[in-house]
Design a protein around this motif. Structure first.
Motif, PDB file in Angstrom:
ATOM      1  N   ARG A  87       0.836  -1.196   0.000  1.00 36.64           N
ATOM      2  CA  ARG A  87       0.000   0.000   0.000  1.00 36.64           C
ATOM      3  C   ARG A  87       0.874   1.250   0.000  1.00 36.64           C
ATOM      4  N   SER A  88       0.490   2.227  -0.814  1.00 44.35           N
ATOM      5  CA  SER A  88       1.202   3.490  -0.890  1.00 44.35           C
ATOM      6  C   SER A  88       0.751   4.427   0.222  1.00 44.35           C
ATOM      7  N   SER A  89       1.658   5.277   0.671  1.00 41.43           N
ATOM      8  CA  SER A  89       1.310   6.294   1.668  1.00 41.43           C
ATOM      9  C   SER A  89       0.392   7.364   1.083  1.00 41.43           C
ATOM     10  N   VAL A 137      -0.105   1.037 -11.252  1.00 44.53           N
ATOM     11  CA  VAL A 137      -0.699   1.255  -9.942  1.00 44.53           C
ATOM     12  C   VAL A 137      -2.071   0.599  -9.935  1.00 44.53           C
ATOM     13  N   HIS A 158       1.415  -0.263  -5.039  1.00 48.64           N
ATOM     14  CA  HIS A 158       2.550  -0.307  -5.950  1.00 48.64           C
ATOM     15  C   HIS A 158       2.456  -1.616  -6.733  1.00 48.64           C
TER      16      HIS A 158
END
Length: 144
Positions: free
Chosen positions: A31-33, A48, A43
Motif C-alpha cells: 500500500r502506498s502512503s 498502480v 505499488h
C-alpha cells in the motif's frame, strides 16, 4: 494524434475500501502512503492498482452505479514463469480469502491458467503462457 498504448493505473470499484485493502495486503500488495480512507493505491510492477468505492467511482465517471452482476466482462491477468508457480499463487490467493473460480489446468490455447475472484468479484487470471516470455521485471514480451 494518438494515445500512447500503456496503462498507468487500474482502479477497481469496491463495496468496502478498507476490507478490499486488507484482502490485497494479505496477498502481499504494498500500500502506498498516498492512500487514505476513501482510496487505496498499491505499488505494482510498472502500474498502480487503485481501490475506490464502487458508487464513488461511478459518480466520478458520470455513470449511474449498478450492483455487480456476476461476470462484468473484465479479468486482470498475472502471468507466471511456470505451471507450479501458477498453482502456488492460486492456492495462496484462496488461502488469503479469494473465491476459487476455476482451478488451474491446461487450457485450449496451450498454456495453463486458473481464476480467482477478489471479495468484490473482480476476476484475476493466473497463467503460464509458454509462448510469451517474461522479462527480468516479470513483464510479458510480445513478438512484433
Amino acid at each position: 494524434m494518438s494515445i500512447e498504448p500503456r496503462i498507468t493505473m487500474i482502479t477497481l470499484g469496491v463495496a468496502d475500501v478498507a476490507a478490499a485493502t486488507a484482502f490485497y495486503q494479505r496477498l502481499g500488495f504494498r500500500r502506498s502512503s498516498a492512500s487514505n480512507d476513501d482510496v487505496t493505491f498499491f505499488h505494482m510492477n510498472g502500474t498502480v492498482l487503485g481501490l475506490f468505492g464502487r458508487d464513488a467511482l461511478a459518480a466520478d465517471a458520470g455513470r449511474e452505479p449498478t450492483a455487480p452482476q456476476g461476470f462484468e466482462g473484465t479479468a486482470l491477468a498475472h502471468n507466471l514463469g511456470s505451471r507450479e508457480a501458477v498453482d502456488a499463487a492460486w492456492n495462496f490467493a484462496v488461502q488469503c480469502g479469494a473465491e476459487p473460480v476455476k482451478k488451474p489446468h491446461e487450457v485450449f490455447w496451450g498454456g495453463y491458467s486458473g481464476y480467482f475472484a477478489d471479495p468484490d468479484g473482480h476476476l484475476w487470471e493466473l497463467a503460464h503462457n509458454p509462448f510469451m516470455e517474461l522479462d527480468a521485471s516479470g513483464h510479458m514480451t510480445l513478438p512484433d
